[in-house]
Scaffold this active site. Structure first.
Site, PDB file in Angstrom:
ATOM      1  N   HIS A 252      45.088  46.930  47.572  1.00 25.58           N
ATOM      2  CA  HIS A 252      44.255  46.112  48.454  1.00 25.58           C
ATOM      3  C   HIS A 252      43.312  46.964  49.304  1.00 25.58           C
ATOM      4  O   HIS A 252      42.239  46.513  49.674  1.00 25.58           O
ATOM      5  CB  HIS A 252      45.119  45.164  49.274  1.00 25.58           C
ATOM      6  CG  HIS A 252      45.624  44.041  48.429  1.00 25.58           C
ATOM      7  ND1 HIS A 252      46.871  44.055  47.869  1.00 25.58           N
ATOM      8  CD2 HIS A 252      45.004  42.923  47.974  1.00 25.58           C
ATOM      9  CE1 HIS A 252      47.017  42.964  47.121  1.00 25.58           C
ATOM     10  NE2 HIS A 252      45.905  42.258  47.165  1.00 25.58           N
TER      11      HIS A 252
ATOM     12  N   GLU B 244      49.676  34.969  37.312  1.00 26.90           N
ATOM     13  CA  GLU B 244      49.866  36.383  37.661  1.00 26.90           C
ATOM     14  C   GLU B 244      51.197  36.933  37.160  1.00 26.90           C
ATOM     15  O   GLU B 244      51.508  38.101  37.382  1.00 26.90           O
ATOM     16  CB  GLU B 244      49.813  36.563  39.183  1.00 26.90           C
ATOM     17  CG  GLU B 244      48.521  36.072  39.802  1.00 26.90           C
ATOM     18  CD  GLU B 244      48.324  36.559  41.220  1.00 26.90           C
ATOM     19  OE1 GLU B 244      47.585  37.529  41.417  1.00 26.90           O
ATOM     20  OE2 GLU B 244      48.925  35.961  42.133  1.00 26.90           O
TER      21      GLU B 244
ATOM     22  N   ASP C  48      47.688  41.578  39.218  1.00 25.95           N
ATOM     23  CA  ASP C  48      49.149  41.412  39.248  1.00 25.95           C
ATOM     24  C   ASP C  48      49.700  41.154  37.856  1.00 25.95           C
ATOM     25  O   ASP C  48      50.764  41.638  37.506  1.00 25.95           O
ATOM     26  CB  ASP C  48      49.534  40.262  40.188  1.00 25.95           C
ATOM     27  CG  ASP C  48      49.623  40.745  41.628  1.00 25.95           C
ATOM     28  OD1 ASP C  48      50.170  41.842  41.847  1.00 25.95           O
ATOM     29  OD2 ASP C  48      49.113  40.049  42.520  1.00 25.95           O
TER      30      ASP C  48
ATOM     31  N   CYS D  95      39.972  36.079  38.060  1.00 22.12           N
ATOM     32  CA  CYS D  95      39.546  36.608  39.359  1.00 22.12           C
ATOM     33  C   CYS D  95      40.130  37.987  39.632  1.00 22.12           C
ATOM     34  O   CYS D  95      39.926  38.541  40.703  1.00 22.12           O
ATOM     35  CB  CYS D  95      39.872  35.637  40.486  1.00 22.12           C
ATOM     36  SG  CYS D  95      41.638  35.419  40.723  1.00 22.12           S
TER      37      CYS D  95
HETATM   38  C1  PEP Z   1      45.081  39.624  41.075  1.00 20.31           C
HETATM   39  O1  PEP Z   1      46.278  39.899  41.193  1.00 20.31           O
HETATM   40  O2  PEP Z   1      44.433  39.844  40.039  1.00 20.31           O
HETATM   41  C2  PEP Z   1      44.351  39.009  42.196  1.00 20.31           C
HETATM   42  C3  PEP Z   1      43.138  38.541  42.043  1.00 20.31           C
HETATM   43  O3  PEP Z   1      44.955  38.973  43.395  1.00 20.31           O
HETATM   44  P1  PEP Z   1      45.210  40.279  44.313  1.00 20.31           P
HETATM   45  O4  PEP Z   1      44.452  41.430  43.726  1.00 20.31           O
HETATM   46  O5  PEP Z   1      44.776  39.946  45.688  1.00 20.31           O
HETATM   47  O6  PEP Z   1      46.702  40.440  44.220  1.00 20.31           O
HETATM   48 MG    MG Z   2      47.387  38.974  42.823  1.00 18.03          MG
END
Ligand code: PEP
Ligand code: MG
Length: 617
Positions: A191, A433, A457, A504
């Site tokens: 993150h 995920e 994820d 995403c």
């Molecule tokens: C993902 O896991 O691909 C996602 C978009 O969420 P994050 O990266 O915030 O876990």
């Molecule tokens: Mg995620």
């Protein structure tokens, strides 16, 4: 001059003096016996006196430097140290709640932080940073740690260098106008990396031995596009990189000129390009990059720096201002995705021994239904103001989705009963995920309005490779046949159920993967805003039929290396400029040095495709 290889976490080039980040002390919850309270208060008092002594010495040092401002600051810090909010509150927590002094100070700091974060005036809000510095000083004394380097403020235009960088650090560093970041650990889908990209701050992760090779103030070049850090560059290299910075700026401007053009293939297929954002401010960046919607609003980032959970009204107001800034384009809010590497300050989340596999995301929300209800009420209400939909992360199957939907039903009934304006028909989505969600995607699709694939994820759980751990980064391969088959099956499940599906995760914003994703059937991609012009250029320069033909070939291959070679042979030259920093190292060099070093040297958690040949500078 030393060249160090790492992994690309946020593209771009930054040049500046090294600013070494100090490791923050981490305080675990600790309690004392009632009978020890007096002694613990005395220990705290002793630490306050010692910390005050440190400040006094600093004051004396400043005398030689005639720094009036410095004196004022130190006096302010001495007042804060002994203030009822810090030392006073810590004393109270020891006496009333039997907390160990360190935990009491840390709790007092978290409380101060949450009060300051709600102040309207930015100047006063930022003063909480002074309390942090004072609190850290006190904690270090209590823990017997050496005093922090005084005046460790980040220099404007500097490069932050750390062992690890937490998801919150980029916010502070951006505020301090730091130009780039480098860390020894972490990964491109961490993150911290996501936030760095949102700020357009070049960031290289996984640089081994970094801290032992960089001295404070040394000139650093951070090449976030190629995953390289150069320490003490010589004049020629510096000059060449400065030219590259100018070149990059021009290229970015050129790409941004396609902002209002549609992402349409040469055979007329429209690809929807959306943006991922973490803050309300990120929305305007997304719009300038040409985002057609906000495909993922990571709501938890709004609330990571506080002690308490946000109220319904705050969340409602944040959602409404996001909708307002989005100016009529739809915004997809993700419900709070806490846990894993996103632990709000001082908020106790019992994540378990392996946070990524423990209580996070909806697992946490289902344990704390009042937190979930508050957010859902805010979102259903905001949906009556503008185009809003929301989705649940890390859903593992229909059972969990049913529980979540029950809470949604209750919330809607409550709002209707209380005659509060809301949109009961707000679309509800599920993020895919986990492998269990993939295998039950057909069921999930029938019980929601849309699906969104969180490939970051999903890959972590598919490969059993922690996205935060660079030691297993070589396993995290977006072109692995397992990922391609997974995505193909998801596209099929969504199509059969006639439910829209988007991606995403970070794969969506990788121009090297665009052909594969559209070839697999995805028409909706949500990505970091700065990736939109790159992906759009690839879409506009391609036909769907050629992407589909290539994907059909790729699906027959057995390894990610073969898939990568195939993509490189078809796209490498054709989209050389869009794919700079995304293109793979030659197949031969990868095969000679198959795992780890070859990939890392060239820069890639994203593996082969990121392990690009070094630029000729
Ligand atoms: C993902 O896991 O691909 C996602 C978009 O969420 P994050 O990266 O915030 O876990
Ligand atoms: Mg995620």
């Amino acid at each position: 001059m030393i060249r160090l290889g790492g992994e690309c976490a946020s593209r771009g080039i930054a040049i500046g003096p090294a600013h070494l980040l100090e490791v923050r002390v981490v305080i675990a919850e600790q309690r004392i016996l009632r009978s020890d309270r007096e002694a613990e208060c005395a220990r705290l008092e002793g630490a306050v006196v010692a910390a005050d002594g440190q400040l006094d010495r600093l004051n004396l040092q400043l005398d030689g430097e005639h720094s009036g401002e410095g004196h004022d600051l130190i006096e302010a810090h001495r007042l804060m140290l002994r203030s009822p909010e810090l030392a006073g509150e810590a004393r109270r927590l020891i006496a009333d709640e039997c907390l160990a002094a360190e935990w009491a100070v840390s709790r007092a700091l978290a409380h101060i932080r949450s009060i300051f974060s709600r102040l309207d005036d930015a100047y006063f809000r930022e003063r909480s940073g002074d309390f942090e510095v004072v609190g850290e000083r006190l904690l270090r004394v209590l823990m017997g740690l050496p005093e922090r380097r005084p005046g460790a403020a980040a220099p404007r235009g500097g490069i932050a260098v750390g062992i690890d960088i937490s998801p919150l650090d980029p916010f502070h560093l951006h505020r301090a106008e730091i130009a780039g970041m480098v860390s020894e650990s972490g990964g491109p889908t961490s993150h911290a990396a996501i936030v760095a990209r949102a700020f357009g701050m070049p960031y290289v992760v996984g640089v081994e031995g970094l801290s032992s090779k960089v001295r404070p103030g040394a000139t650093l070049i951070v090449d976030g596009t190629h995953g390289e850090v150069i320490v003490d560059p010589d004049e020629d290299v510096l000059r060449a990189y400065r030219l590259r910075v100018d070149d990059l700026r021009q290229r970015t401007q050129r790409l941004e000129s396609t902002r209002s053009l549609p992402a349409m293939t040469s055979d007329g297929v429209r690809i929807h390009l959306a943006a991922n954002v973490e803050t309300v401010a990120g929305i305007s960046t997304a719009l300038s990059a040409g985002a057609e919607s906000i495909g993922l609003f990571r709501t938890e980032f709004l609330y990571l720096e506080r002690e308490d959970f946000p109220s319904e009204q705050e969340q409602y107001e944040d959602a409404v201002s996001a909708l307002h800034d989005a100016g009529g384009i739809p915004v997809t809010f993700r419900t709070l995705d806490l846990g894993g590497d996103k632990l709000p300050l001082a908020m106790k989340i019992p994540t378990g021994p392996n946070p990524a596999l423990g209580i996070r995301s909806v697992r946490f929300l289902l344990r704390r239904p009042e937190v979930l209800r508050r957010q859902l009420r805010a979102l259903y209400r905001a949906a009556s103001v503008g185009p809003l939909r929301f989705m649940f992360p890390l859903v593992s199957g229909v059972g969990e989705l049913k529980q979540l939907r029950t809470v949604c039903d209750d919330v809607r009934a409550e709002l209707a009963n209380d005659r509060i304006a809301h949109d009961p028909a707000t679309a509800l989505g599920v993020m895919i995920e986990t492998p269990s969600a993939v295998l039950t995607a057909d069921h999930l699709a029938r019980r929601c309005d849309f699906l969104s694939v969180g490939t970051n994820d999903l890959m972590q759980y598919t490969f059993a490779a922690d996205r935060e751990n660079d030691a297993v980064a070589h396993l995290y391969q977006p072109l692995h046949p397992a990922v391609l088959r997974t995505l193909k099956s998801l596209a099929g499940s969504a199509q059969t159920a006639d439910v829209p599906i988007s991606i995403c995760g970070d794969m969506a914003g990788d121009p090297f993967l665009t052909w594969i994703l559209i070839g697999l059937g995805f028409r909706d991609l949500s990505m970091d805003p700065d990736r939109i012009p790159l992906v759009k250029a690839v879409v506009r320069g391609s036909s769907l039929s050629e992407a589909e033909a290539l994907t059909a070939e790729a699906l027959k291959l057995e390894t990610e290396i073969e898939v990568s070679d195939l993509l490189e042979s078809r796209l490498g030259l054709r989209f050389a400029s869009e794919m700079e920093g995304f293109r793979p190292r030659t197949a031969t060099s990868v095969r000679q040095n198959p795992i780890g070093t070859a990939l890392r040297a060239g820069g890639g958690r994203d593996g082969l495709r990121n392990a690009g040949t070094r630029p000729a500078v």
